[in-house]
Write an enzyme that holds these catalytic residues in place. Structure first.
Site, PDB file in Angstrom:
ATOM      1  N   HIS A   1       0.794  -1.232   0.000  1.00  0.00           N
ATOM      2  CA  HIS A   1       0.000   0.000   0.000  1.00  0.00           C
ATOM      3  C   HIS A   1       0.826   1.281   0.000  1.00  0.00           C
ATOM      4  O   HIS A   1       0.268   2.373  -0.059  1.00  0.00           O
ATOM      5  CB  HIS A   1      -0.922   0.027   1.223  1.00  0.00           C
TER       6      HIS A   1
HETATM    7  C1  UD1 Z   1      -1.869   5.585   6.097  1.00  0.00           C
HETATM    8  C2  UD1 Z   1      -0.539   6.016   6.695  1.00  0.00           C
HETATM    9  C3  UD1 Z   1       0.495   4.913   6.509  1.00  0.00           C
HETATM   10  C4  UD1 Z   1      -0.016   3.575   7.028  1.00  0.00           C
HETATM   11  C5  UD1 Z   1      -1.349   3.286   6.354  1.00  0.00           C
HETATM   12  C6  UD1 Z   1      -1.962   1.981   6.805  1.00  0.00           C
HETATM   13  C7  UD1 Z   1      -0.013   8.413   6.601  1.00  0.00           C
HETATM   14  C8  UD1 Z   1       0.790   9.437   5.926  1.00  0.00           C
HETATM   15  N1  UD1 Z   1      -0.014   7.203   6.038  1.00  0.00           N
HETATM   16  O1  UD1 Z   1      -1.683   5.455   4.694  1.00  0.00           O
HETATM   17  O2  UD1 Z   1       1.676   5.251   7.215  1.00  0.00           O
HETATM   18  O3  UD1 Z   1       0.914   2.567   6.733  1.00  0.00           O
HETATM   19  O4  UD1 Z   1      -2.256   4.366   6.667  1.00  0.00           O
HETATM   20  O5  UD1 Z   1      -3.151   1.751   6.117  1.00  0.00           O
HETATM   21  O6  UD1 Z   1      -0.621   8.700   7.607  1.00  0.00           O
HETATM   22  N2  UD1 Z   1      -9.173   4.989   2.271  1.00  0.00           N
HETATM   23  C9  UD1 Z   1     -10.372   4.334   2.301  1.00  0.00           C
HETATM   24  N3  UD1 Z   1     -10.878   3.970   3.528  1.00  0.00           N
HETATM   25  C10 UD1 Z   1     -10.255   4.249   4.694  1.00  0.00           C
HETATM   26  C11 UD1 Z   1      -9.037   4.937   4.651  1.00  0.00           C
HETATM   27  C12 UD1 Z   1      -8.505   5.296   3.439  1.00  0.00           C
HETATM   28  O7  UD1 Z   1     -10.961   4.056   1.271  1.00  0.00           O
HETATM   29  O8  UD1 Z   1     -10.792   3.892   5.759  1.00  0.00           O
HETATM   30  C13 UD1 Z   1      -8.599   5.349   0.956  1.00  0.00           C
HETATM   31  C14 UD1 Z   1      -8.891   6.745   0.551  1.00  0.00           C
HETATM   32  O9  UD1 Z   1      -9.078   6.769  -0.818  1.00  0.00           O
HETATM   33  C15 UD1 Z   1      -7.626   7.504   0.872  1.00  0.00           C
HETATM   34  C16 UD1 Z   1      -6.564   6.432   0.663  1.00  0.00           C
HETATM   35  O10 UD1 Z   1      -7.193   5.210   1.044  1.00  0.00           O
HETATM   36  O11 UD1 Z   1      -7.470   8.610   0.078  1.00  0.00           O
HETATM   37  C17 UD1 Z   1      -5.333   6.640   1.488  1.00  0.00           C
HETATM   38  O12 UD1 Z   1      -5.653   6.813   2.868  1.00  0.00           O
HETATM   39  P1  UD1 Z   1      -4.661   7.679   3.822  1.00  0.00           P
HETATM   40  O13 UD1 Z   1      -5.146   7.642   5.222  1.00  0.00           O
HETATM   41  O14 UD1 Z   1      -4.434   9.019   3.206  1.00  0.00           O
HETATM   42  O15 UD1 Z   1      -3.296   6.927   3.685  1.00  0.00           O
HETATM   43  P2  UD1 Z   1      -2.904   5.388   3.689  1.00  0.00           P
HETATM   44  O16 UD1 Z   1      -2.373   5.067   2.346  1.00  0.00           O
HETATM   45  O17 UD1 Z   1      -3.995   4.518   4.238  1.00  0.00           O
END
Ligand code: UD1
Length: 365
Positions: free
Chosen positions: A208
Site C-alpha cells: 500500500h
Molecule cells: C496511512 C498512513 C500509513 C499507514 C497506512 C496503513 C499516513 C501518511 N499514512 O496510509 O503510514 O501505513 O495508513 O493503512 O498517515 N481509504 C479508504 N478507507 C479508509 C481509509 C482510506 O478508502 O478507511 C482510501 C482513501 O481513498 C484515501 C486512501 O485510502 O485517500 C489513502 O488513505 P490515507 O489515510 O491518506 O493513507 P494510507 O495510504 O492509508
C-alpha cells in the site's frame, strides 16, 4: 494521571489497545481520541471490536484528503479537545499523519496547558525523506518530551539528532503485546479453510505504500513478480483501498487474476494468515515486525527499512531494489530455502508482550 491517547489509522489500533488496557488496570485515567483518518469498517471499527478497544471518548471524523488538508483538519479539530480535556500526557503512536498533527498542536500549547508529549515507537529512521512517515516520525520525535523506543538503534538515531538521552526510554514493542495476547484466538479462526489454503503452502502479500502503488511502472513490476510466485503457490493479497484504486486506474486488474484477492482483513484473520504462511511479501512496517516474532520468512518490498533489527535479528530480507518481476521471483526462490522458525525464536529484546507495562511505568515516573 490523565492520559490522552491518540489513534487515527489502521496500524495505530493494535498499539493503543494494550496501552489503554494497562492504564485502566493501573487505575489511571486513560482517554481515547480517534481522528477518523481511517474510517471504513475493515480499516477502523472492525479493529475496535476485535481488539476490545473501548469506544473513543472523542471522534474527530476527519477522513481522507491530501497530506496538508488531512493534517490541517486534524489540527483544527484537535486543538479545542486538548484545551478542554487538559491531560497530563498526550500519548502518540507510530508515524501516521494523525501522529504529527496532534503532536504539533500539543507542542504549541505546552506553555499554556503543561501537557507533555510521549511518542511510542520513537527513533525509527528509514532516511528516505520521500516517505511521508519519515517526516512524521522525525518531527514528532523532535516535539516529544518522552521518547519510547522499540529497539537499541532507535536510541542511537535519536542521540545522533541531538535529543537528550534522559528523554529516551526503551519500552520494547507494544504491537507485539497485542500479537501475543491475540495469537491463540487467531489460531482458532477458519481463515485458511475459507480461502482454500493449507498451512505452509501459500504466500501472503501486503502492498500500500504510495512509492510502490502510486507509480504505474513500479506497481506493474511488483504485481508481475507476485503473479509469477502465484504460478507456484497460492498468493493471498488483501487489497488496501489505496492499492485497489491504483490497480483500477492503471488498468492492471488482469495481474491480480492469478492471486487470491480479498478485502482488507481483520486482525485475527491477518494474524492467522501470516502465522501459517510459507512467507510474506510486504511494504508495511508492522508486518516486518510481526513476521519476525512469528518466525515466518519476510521479504520487504522497500528500498530501506526503518526497522533494521527485523533484518539483523529477525526473519526479514530486503528485496533487491527496484523490485522488478525477476527480483521478486529470486526473493521467492530464496524464501523457499528459509525455514519457518516458530514463535519467539527470532524476537528482539523487549518484544515480549510487556511493553505497555513499561510505557505506563515510564509515564508515571
Ligand atoms: C496511512 C498512513 C500509513 C499507514 C497506512 C496503513 C499516513 C501518511 N499514512 O496510509 O503510514 O501505513 O495508513 O493503512 O498517515 N481509504 C479508504 N478507507 C479508509 C481509509 C482510506 O478508502 O478507511 C482510501 C482513501 O481513498 C484515501 C486512501 O485510502 O485517500 C489513502 O488513505 P490515507 O489515510 O491518506 O493513507 P494510507 O495510504 O492509508
Amino acid at each position: 494521571m490523565k492520559v490522552l491517547v491518540i489513534a487515527g489509522a489502521r496500524p495505530n489500533f493494535m498499539k493503543v489497545a494494550p496501552i489503554l488496557r494497562k492504564l485502566e488496570e493501573s487505575g489511571e485515567d486513560g482517554i481515547l481520541l480517534h481522528t477518523g483518518q481511517h474510517y471504513d469498517f475493515q480499516m477502523s471499527a472492525g479493529f475496535f471490536e476485535q481488539l476490545g478497544i473501548p469506544d473513543p471518548d472523542y471522534h474527530l471524523g476527519i477522513g481522507s484528503g491530501s497530506h496538508a488538508d488531512q493534517t490541517a483538519r486534524i489540527m483544527q479539530a484537535f486543538e479545542p479537545v486538548l484545551v478542554e480535556s487538559r491531560p497530563d500526557w498526550l500519548v502518540l503512536v507510530g508515524d501516521v499523519n494523525s501522529t504529527l498533527a496532534c503532536s504539533l498542536v500539543a507542542a504549541k500549547l505546552k506553555t499554556d496547558l503543561g501537557c507533555r508529549i510521549a511518542h511510542v515507537e520513537a527513533g525509527l529512521r528509514s532516511r528516505d525523506w520521500a516517505m511521508p512517515e519519515e517526516v512524521n516520525r522525525v518531527l514528532t520525535d523532535r516535539l516529544s518530551d518522552l521518547l519510547l523506543t522499540t529497539s537499541p538503534e532507535a536510541a542511537d538515531n535519536l542521540e545522533a539528532e541531538g535529543i537528550a538521552p534522559d528523554r529516551v526510554v526503551f519500552a520494547g514493542n507494544v504491537m507485539i503485546d497485542t500479537l501475543m495476547r491475540e495469537l491463540p484466538r487467531a489460531r482458532e479462526q477458519d481463515t485458511l479453510a475459507r480461502l482454500g489454503l493449507s498451512p505452509g503452502g501459500y504466500a501472503v502479500v501486503t502492498l500500500h505504500r504510495p512509492s510502490n502503488v502510486d507509480v504505474r511502472e513500479q506497481l506493474s513490476g511488483i504485481l508481475e513478480g507476485l503473479a509469477r510466485v502465484a504460478d507456484d503457490m497460492p498468493v493471498v493479497l488483501p487489497l488496501h483501498p489505496r492499492t485497489r484504486e491504483r490497480v483500477a486506474a492503471f488498468g492492471l486488474g488482469a495481474l491480480l487474476e492469478r492471486m487470491v484477492i480479498t478485502e482488507p482483513l481483520g486482525y485475527h484473520d491477518m494474524l492467522a494468515l501470516m502465522d501459517s504462511a510459507k512467507g510474506v511479501f510486504t511494504d508495511s512496517g508492522g508486518v516486518q515486525e510481526e513476521t519476525t516474532v512469528l518466525g515466518v520468512p519476510c521479504v520487504t518490498l522497500r528500498e530501506a527499512t526503518e526497522r533494521p533489527i527485523t533484518v539483523s535479528e529477525g526473519t526479514n530480507r530486503m528485496v533487491e531494489w527496484p523490485p522488478t518481476s525477476h527480483r521478486i521471483a529470486s526473493a521467492y526462490a530464496d524464501m523457499l530455502e528459509r525455514p519457518r522458525l516458530g514463535v519467539g525464536v527470532a524476537s528482539p529484546d523487549g518484544w515480549d508482550g510487556r511493553a505497555a507495562e513499561r510505557i505506563v511505568a515510564a509515564l508515571r515516573r
